[in-house]
Structure formats: C-alpha cells, structure tokens
Design an enzyme around this catalytic site. Structure first.
Site, short mmCIF file in Angstrom:
data_model
loop_
_atom_site.label_atom_id
_atom_site.label_comp_id
_atom_site.label_asym_id
_atom_site.label_seq_id
_atom_site.Cartn_x
_atom_site.Cartn_y
_atom_site.Cartn_z
N LYS A 106 91.99 -25.41 -12.08
CA LYS A 106 91.81 -23.99 -11.80
C LYS A 106 90.93 -23.40 -12.90
O LYS A 106 91.42 -22.90 -13.91
CB LYS A 106 93.17 -23.30 -11.73
CG LYS A 106 93.18 -22.10 -10.81
CD LYS A 106 94.60 -21.75 -10.37
CE LYS A 106 94.67 -20.41 -9.70
NZ LYS A 106 93.97 -20.31 -8.41
N GLU A 135 90.01 -28.21 1.56
CA GLU A 135 90.80 -26.98 1.48
C GLU A 135 89.86 -25.81 1.69
O GLU A 135 88.68 -26.00 1.98
CB GLU A 135 91.51 -26.89 0.13
CG GLU A 135 90.58 -26.82 -1.07
CD GLU A 135 91.29 -26.50 -2.38
OE1 GLU A 135 92.30 -25.78 -2.37
OE2 GLU A 135 90.82 -26.96 -3.43
N1 PLP Z 1 93.37 -23.81 -3.67
C1 PLP Z 1 92.59 -22.98 -4.37
C2 PLP Z 1 91.14 -23.28 -4.47
C3 PLP Z 1 93.16 -21.84 -4.99
O1 PLP Z 1 92.39 -21.01 -5.69
C4 PLP Z 1 94.54 -21.61 -4.87
C5 PLP Z 1 95.13 -20.45 -5.55
O2 PLP Z 1 95.98 -19.75 -5.14
C6 PLP Z 1 95.31 -22.50 -4.11
C7 PLP Z 1 94.69 -23.60 -3.54
C8 PLP Z 1 96.77 -22.31 -3.94
O3 PLP Z 1 97.47 -22.70 -5.09
P1 PLP Z 1 98.90 -22.09 -5.42
O4 PLP Z 1 99.77 -22.36 -4.25
O5 PLP Z 1 99.35 -22.83 -6.63
O6 PLP Z 1 98.70 -20.63 -5.65
#
Ligand code: PLP
Length: 338
Positions: free
Chosen positions: A186, A222
């Site tokens: 992230k 995703e």
């Molecule tokens: N994928 C991406 C690219 C994201 O920025 C996020 C953020 O929320 C998620 C997936 C989901 O991750 P999480 O469930 O940990 O918030």
C-alpha cells in the site's frame, strides 16, 4: 532498514455533511506526552523540497475504521493486520518498520481523544489513515534517513447513501501492477498512476477499473481500490495473485464465508474468460465494505450479475455485524477502545 522515525498523531476532521471542499479542523491543541509521539492539531507539514517523499515518492499508508457499536462502545477491526501490512509495505519501500503495538497504540490514542467524531449513525464510521514517508533531503536515488509516521482521521458516511446501487465496472486497458512490482503493498505511488485511469473511467460512465494481470492479460487481479469476489452457487471465488493488495476485508470475508456461512472458497487464478459464469460479484475493502457489482464491461461484452444477491447480502450482513458488534467476532478480530 535504518532511519529515525519521527512520530506525530494528527487529526484531520471533515464535517460529515460537507463535500470534499468543506473541510473543518478542530480548534485547540491536544498534546499528549508519550515517548513515541504526540497528538497535535497541526495539519500542515513543512519539509525540504528535496524530501524523499517529494522526489522519489517514498510513502506508504494504511486505511482502517473505528466503529461505534449499538451499545455505544468504540472498536477497531483487526488493527494488527493493518500494522503488519504497513511493515510489509515499509520493507518494499526501504522504510523502517514500526512496532505493531506502537502502531495500534497510536491509532487508539487518536480515536480516544477524538471519540466524539466516531459517528452514531448506521453504517458510518471514523476512517483512520496511518501513513509514513521519507522526510529528510535526498538527491541521489536512495532511501531517506528520517521518516514521519502520522495518523489522521475523518468521519465517513455509509457507502450507500440513499440505497444500494450496484456498480458498473470496465476491464481496464491500462495496467496497475507488474508481476514483481509493488502491487501487493500500500504505497502512494500505486495510486498516483491509477488516477488517470479512474478519471477516464468516470468520464466514460464506469464506477471503477478491473485490472487484469499485466503479463498475460488473461486473469483478473483487482480494482483500483478494492479486491474482487465472485459467487457461483455456494462457492466464493477470489483471485490469488502476488500483485494484488492483500485486502484485510477480503481475508475476513473468506473466513466468514467458510466458518459462518458454510460456503466453499476458492482462492485461485480467475480467468477473464470465466467471469461470465458467476452469478454474483462484489468489491471488498475498508471503504467499499462489500459493494455489489451489477455489470462488468469487457470491451463491449456486458456481463451482468445479481447485484445485491443473496450470498453477497449474507456476507455483507455478517461482516458488518462483526464490525459493529452485533455478531460474535472470531478471537482477536475486535480491538475495543472505549
Ligand atoms: N485493493 C486496493 C488496491 C486497495 O487500495 C484497498 C484498500 O482499501 C483494498 C484492496 C482493500 O483492502 P482492505 O480490505 O485492507 O481495506
């Protein structure tokens, strides 16, 4: 990696009814003496123009929420997962690790002080944004030696204002992540390069982009800000890939599907060519919670899903029930603050 971490806990409050331009800041300073940081209302940061964050994008972040339960307790959902993921992101960007306990303590301290900003209304919560960046000057391409860790917060309303409207997605022609790149962490840089594509998607009438693997363009990865799940019968299918963010929501949904709802779960390669065989589709993430998908547009081929179908609905109710305290949580998932 090495480097001094400078800590600061920081609140940024957005009035719940305001739009993006209606930012309000709380008055009065709140300082708390701790070895590892302080609470402050100072929301500006002054850095050298040469700071690692400005020149080489050395920044990572997390996104999480504090929830108010029906019996008026305030709790976090799996904050240890955010702490550990932040350290995974840190490793990939040569940023020093944070002690996961200190991470959780910082977040808790902020929420304790700002408890009145945790919304009472259904589906609303206090969004928390821990982040960390290289703060000292570096001109050669190398990691900074000083970093700031900060957390700010902002109340967020329910994702679905005025009823649930299933999302319309498109299969993206641009890539998000290289096979051995940074898609699994992230870092702000992953989002900088997604902006063009999301602006374009919105202009074309889509809610989000679905990324496929950039090596073969045959498998689903995703979306720009959430993982994706598919349902067929009693089976939940979700892509397994080293270049997607390991969503804490998705990992929780997988557990809920298996252990609470008795569903089969397949975490595996999901071919683009098979997505028309699923009945339901949803996006999952801290912001999206579980957002039902109505349509995916694959270059003119429209694939329709049930929207808020029966399985997505059940997963949504169970997960939000756990987060809001009305459904018993698995051991260690809930961190009570007040
Ligand atoms: N994928 C991406 C690219 C994201 O920025 C996020 C953020 O929320 C998620 C997936 C989901 O991750 P999480 O469930 O940990 O918030």
């Amino acid at each position: 990696s090495g480097g001094t971490i400078l800590w600061s806990w920081h609140i940024w409050v957005v009035d719940m009814d305001a739009d993006a331009s209606g930012v309000v800041y709380p008055s009065g300073s709140m300082f708390m003496d701790r070895n590892l940081g302080a609470l402050s209302t100072e929301h500006t940061i002054t850095l050298s123009e040469d700071a690692g964050i400005y020149q080489y994008c050395q920044e990572i972040f997390e996104g999480m929420k504090a929830y108010r339960t029906a019996d008026n307790k305030i709790q976090l959902f799996r904050p240890d997962c955010n702490a550990n993921r932040m350290n995974d992101s840190a490793d990939r960007l040569c940023i020093p690790n944070i002690d996961p306990d200190d991470f959780v303590q910082a977040v808790k301290a902020l929420v304790e002080v700002e408890k009145d900003w945790v919304p009472h209304s259904d589906g609303a919560s206090l969004y928390l944004r821990p982040f960390m960046f290289g703060s000292n000057p570096v001109i050669g391409v190398k990691p900074a030696t000083e970093y700031q860790f900060r957390v700010f917060a902002t109340p967020v309303g329910p994702y679905f204002k005025g009823g649930i409207k299933p999302l319309t997605l498109r299969i993206s022609d641009l890539d998000r992540a290289a096979p051995r790149g940074t898609g699994h962490v992230k870092a702000g840089l992953n989002y900088a390069m997604s902006l063009y594509n999301i602006v374009d998607a919105h202009e074309q009438g889509y809610d989000e982009n679905v990324y496929v693997d950039s090596a073969t363009r045959t498998h689903i990865e995703e979306t720009g800000g959430a993982n994706i799940i598919f349902i067929k019968g009693n089976t939940l299918v979700t892509p397994k890939s080293d270049s997607i963010l390991p969503s804490i929501t998705r990992r929780s949904i997988v557990h809920v599907a298996k252990e609470y709802l008795g569903m089969e779960v397949e975490e595996r390669d999901v071919a683009l060519s098979e997505i028309d065989q699923f009945e339901e589709c949803g996006l999952c993430g801290t912001a999206a919670v579980i957002s039902p998908v109505g349509t995916i547009d694959d270059h003119g081929k429209l694939i329709h899903y049930a929207g808020f179908g029966p399985k997505i609905q059940k997963l949504y109710e169970t997960l939000t029930g756990i987060q809001m305290g009305s459904v018993p949580a698995p051991e260690g998932w809930i961190c009570e603050i007040l």
